[in-house]
Design a protein around this motif. Structure first.
Motif: not given
Length: 308
Positions: A15-18, A22-27, A49-51, A55-58
């Motif tokens: 979760r911390q890795a993801v 996520l601090r980087v904007p999707d744009a 990768l699935q794990a 946890h929300g990997l873009p």
């Protein structure tokens, strides 16, 4: 058979890795890489990768397959200390720097540089020219062109155990808690992003430290060149301080990263110690993020650099 992901990484770690990426904007994501790339280059296998996806990997679904941002995969792999070629090379760099300092002897490397055509806009054959720093800072007479676009040069990195004084250490502490991070193009020179997230490449903290050094009356310059150790050598930026006429390099973000990844002992390699045994100065005050080392008809040539 590899161990299940749950036996290797705690859910909180994933979760911390993801959360970190996520601090980087999707744009700023291009979603150009697939799962095979994640596994081949960044040691992120299908189960892991699935794990991470859980946890929300873009990602994006394109043409029946999932696509990922290259820098996300790079940074997650490094954060989890996966055995990618990149992480292995960083480990070698830290080890070489430490070994040189411990035995008190300089490290000597033979660098092999292989340039590619800078583009077909020029007429005729490519005309490859190395930057003057390769000859100026290499061992005398060692720079040779072995074939068109292929060069070898001998580099000597000193064994330096210098720890900076209180004034320079206080300056370096401004970025010592920032995390070394491969930024996507949209924020690659964005100091505001790094200040807000504490994620930075080597360029942004260098520029910040130089500006603050000038404000404080500390004589400093922008060093650019190579982060050297076998097998791979990479472009790098750092700050250098003038100490009695000698320019001594510092890189608190790199040293903090080495310590965080367990590559060096923090007590031996604090953020305010010189990195002279790891960096090779070629240029001063480069305007570009990815500065040229070899030109082709005056344009920057794509380059692969190895060391032994």
């Amino acid at each position: 058979m590899s161990a299940p992901v749950a036996d290797v990484f705690a859910p909180e770690t994933l979760r911390q890795a993801v959360d970190r990426i996520l601090r980087v904007p999707d744009a700023h994501r291009t979603f150009a890489k697939d799962a095979a790339f994640a596994e081949e280059f960044w040691a992120i296998g299908p189960d892991l990768l699935q794990a991470l996806l859980d946890h929300g990997l873009p990602h994006r679904d394109q043409g029946g397959s999932r696509r990922f941002e290259r820098t996300d995969l790079h940074n997650i792999s490094t954060y989890l200390q996966l055995p990618s070629p990149y992480f292995s090379a960083l480990t070698r760099k830290a080890s070489a720097m430490d070994a040189a300092a411990r035995n008190g002897q300089p490290h000597r490397y033979e660098l092999q540089l292989t340039a590619e055509c800078a583009g077909r806009r020029h007429q005729g054959a490519c005309a490859f020219t190395p930057v003057p720093g390769l000859e100026r800072h290499g061992e005398p007479g060692s720079l040779r062109e072995t074939s068109p676009g292929a060069f070898t040069v001998q580099a000597r990195l000193p064994s330096d155990t210098h720890v900076f004084d209180a004034d320079r250490s206080e300056l370096l502490s401004l970025v010592a808690d920032w995390e070394l991070y491969v930024l996507p193009d949209g924020v690659i020179e964005d100091e505001g992003f790094s200040r807000a997230t504490r994620l930075a490449n080597c360029l942004i903290p260098t520029r910040l430290l130089l500006r603050e050094a000038e404000r404080r009356g500390i004589r400093a310059r922008h060093g650019a060149g190579l982060l050297v150790a076998p097998p791979f050598t990479t472009l790098h930026h750092w700050v250098e301080f003038d100490l009695d006429g000698a320019w001594v390099p510092a890189d608190p973000v790199l040293l903090t990263a080495f310590a965080r990844w367990g590559m060096t002992e923090p007590a031996v390699w604090p953020y305010n110690r010189s990195v002279a045994g790891a960096v090779w100065h070629l240029l001063t005050w480069p305007p570009e993020v990815f500065f040229p080392v070899v030109h082709d008809h005056g344009r920057q040539a794509p380059l692969h650099i190895s060391a032994r």
